[in-house]
Motif scaffolding. Structure first.
Motif, mmCIF file in Angstrom:
data_model
loop_
_atom_site.group_PDB
_atom_site.id
_atom_site.type_symbol
_atom_site.label_atom_id
_atom_site.label_comp_id
_atom_site.label_asym_id
_atom_site.label_seq_id
_atom_site.Cartn_x
_atom_site.Cartn_y
_atom_site.Cartn_z
ATOM 1 N N HIS A 115 4.799 39.845 -24.854
ATOM 2 C CA HIS A 115 6.041 39.525 -25.560
ATOM 3 C C HIS A 115 6.904 40.748 -26.156
ATOM 4 O O HIS A 115 7.899 40.908 -25.905
ATOM 5 C CB HIS A 115 5.932 38.512 -26.773
ATOM 6 C CG HIS A 115 6.988 38.279 -27.544
ATOM 7 N ND1 HIS A 115 7.894 37.258 -26.979
ATOM 8 C CD2 HIS A 115 7.590 38.667 -28.851
ATOM 9 C CE1 HIS A 115 8.975 37.047 -27.943
ATOM 10 N NE2 HIS A 115 8.719 37.955 -29.015
ATOM 11 N N HIS A 119 10.176 42.836 -25.396
ATOM 12 C CA HIS A 119 11.078 43.498 -26.366
ATOM 13 C C HIS A 119 11.473 44.786 -26.036
ATOM 14 O O HIS A 119 12.624 45.279 -26.138
ATOM 15 C CB HIS A 119 10.497 43.341 -27.736
ATOM 16 C CG HIS A 119 10.959 42.038 -28.469
ATOM 17 N ND1 HIS A 119 12.211 41.468 -28.586
ATOM 18 C CD2 HIS A 119 10.176 41.062 -28.900
ATOM 19 C CE1 HIS A 119 12.028 40.332 -29.363
ATOM 20 N NE2 HIS A 119 10.683 39.861 -29.682
ATOM 21 N N SER A 144 11.315 42.641 -35.600
ATOM 22 C CA SER A 144 11.630 41.101 -35.425
ATOM 23 C C SER A 144 11.298 40.535 -36.588
ATOM 24 O O SER A 144 10.768 41.201 -37.780
ATOM 25 C CB SER A 144 11.126 40.636 -34.191
ATOM 26 O OG SER A 144 9.801 40.532 -34.294
ATOM 27 N N ASP A 300 14.582 36.796 -29.297
ATOM 28 C CA ASP A 300 13.752 36.411 -28.354
ATOM 29 C C ASP A 300 14.475 36.105 -27.197
ATOM 30 O O ASP A 300 15.506 35.206 -27.316
ATOM 31 C CB ASP A 300 12.755 35.398 -28.689
ATOM 32 C CG ASP A 300 11.868 35.817 -29.681
ATOM 33 O OD1 ASP A 300 11.612 37.157 -29.693
ATOM 34 O OD2 ASP A 300 11.027 35.193 -30.213
HETATM 35 ZN ZN ZN Z 1 10.138 38.514 -30.443
#
Ligand code: ZN
Ligand code: KG4
Length: 335
Positions: A115, A119, A144, A300
């Motif tokens: 993940h 980003h 985030s 996201d």
């Molecule tokens: Zn995220």
């Protein structure tokens, strides 16, 4: 040209994106569709089991939307990628299984993506211009709702975590302070909006971690100070403007110190908080070359996962095995 589908279901957004990887190595976002779950609002936080169920219900429709936005058929896809971690395991599993199944059905390679690497690569597509390509070494600040991580990207696919928050994530602090001041949800955009009307010197917040020589962050002290200021009658806009100013100053100062000590000239700033225009302005005005994700790629999304897969394909990384599982905790080091 290869078309890559990217899926992210790590938390409460069902994201599906399509990226075209061109023969010259350029990666271009062709579609980016996000379904943001609203069922959690009444609980004041994400309910993991509800998130999983909603992903199951929505993922087909979000994928159809992404394919039609890209103007392609599912059979045109040359690779499929999905986030395998970190995130909520039940939520991750939905996208991961969907992606694996799709890759099997289409007989194309599957890439499990990290993940946070997603980003970081969300900004990489923006950075590709004729004059400038994002090539290591560079710093990557992921800010985030769940992460405040500073990485030194020493080589393609090699990430050294050099700093992180000691307590709350940056976005979490925006959310909590907005809530206590009654500014609304999500807190980041609410604070940014209220701050336009406030005085950034309205509250004399003390900048966190002033004495450190390292690269860590801290936001919980600001949260307590904000609560006290709110109780003392400081207005929402002044509170928002003052908090935003000190949060941005803190993020920038730590990043500048790391850049100076490590000799880095470029920083990628990504994650939901990277949408903040005060933060963009401050990093943009610094001596660093600051690179930000394009529109819709800060929070996201699935396109960033396809972008991470494009980078993996470009650098010759082998596809993932179908037995790669979902992981709640997954440090980003060598991928
Ligand atoms: Zn995220
Ligand atoms: O990357 P993201 O969608 O989700 C996580 O992985 O956490 O980031 C969401 C976070 C929230 O905390 C939200 O308040 C924050 O990003 N955010 C902002 C802004 N837009 C979203 N924070 C500051 N300023 C903004 N404009």
């Amino acid at each position: 040209m290869q078309l890559i589908l990217g899926i992210d279901t790590s938390c409460d957004d069902t994201g599906v994106g399509v990226v075209a990887l061109h023969p010259d190595g350029r990666a271009e976002v062709r579609a980016n569709r996000i379904w943001s779950q609203t069922v959690h609002a009444r609980y004041g936080g994400v309910m993991p089991e509800l998130a999983s169920r909603e992903h199951v219900e929505r993922i087909d429709a979000v994928m159809e939307d992404a394919l039609s936005e890209a103007g392609i058929e599912v059979a045109d896809l040359g690779a499929v990628a999905a986030t395998s971690g970190p995130g909520l395991v039940g939520a991750l599993l939905v996208g991961l299984m969907y992606g694996k199944g799709l890759s099997q059905g289409l007989d194309v390679p599957f890439y499990a993506a990290h993940h946070l690497e997603g980003h970081i690569f969300a900004a990489a597509s923006e950075a590709q211009t004729a004059e400038f390509q994002l090539t290591p070494p560079y710093l990557a600040l992921v800010v985030s709702g769940g992460h405040t991580h500073l990485f030194d990207v020493v080589a393609e696919g090699t990430y050294q975590l050099i700093g992180a928050t000691r307590d709350d994530a940056a976005g979490e602090a925006f959310d909590k302070i907005a809530r206590l001041a009654g500014l609304g949800y999500p807190g980041g955009p609410a604070i940014a909006e209220a701050a336009k009307l406030g005085n950034p010197k309205g509250v004399a917040f003390r900048e966190p971690m002033l004495g450190q020589s390292g690269y860590d962050f801290s936001f919980s002290g600001l949260k307590t100070a904000a609560l006290l200021a709110h109780r003392a009658g400081v207005s929402g806009p002044d509170l928002a403007a003052s908090f935003q100013a000190v949060a941005v100053k803190h993020l920038l100062k730590v990043t500048l110190r790391a850049a100076a000590n490590l000799g880095r000239e470029t920083v990628v700033v990504s994650g939901g908080v990277a949408a903040n225009s005060a933060l963009r302005g401050a990093f943009g005005a610094s001596e660093l070359r600051a690179v930000f994700p394009g529109k819709g790629l800060n929070t996201d999304n699935g396109a960033m996962i396809a972008l991470a897969a494009a980078a993996a394909i470009r650098s010759g990384r082998a596809p993932s095995g179908l037995d790669d599982g979902a992981t709640a905790y997954a440090p980003l080091a060598n991928v």
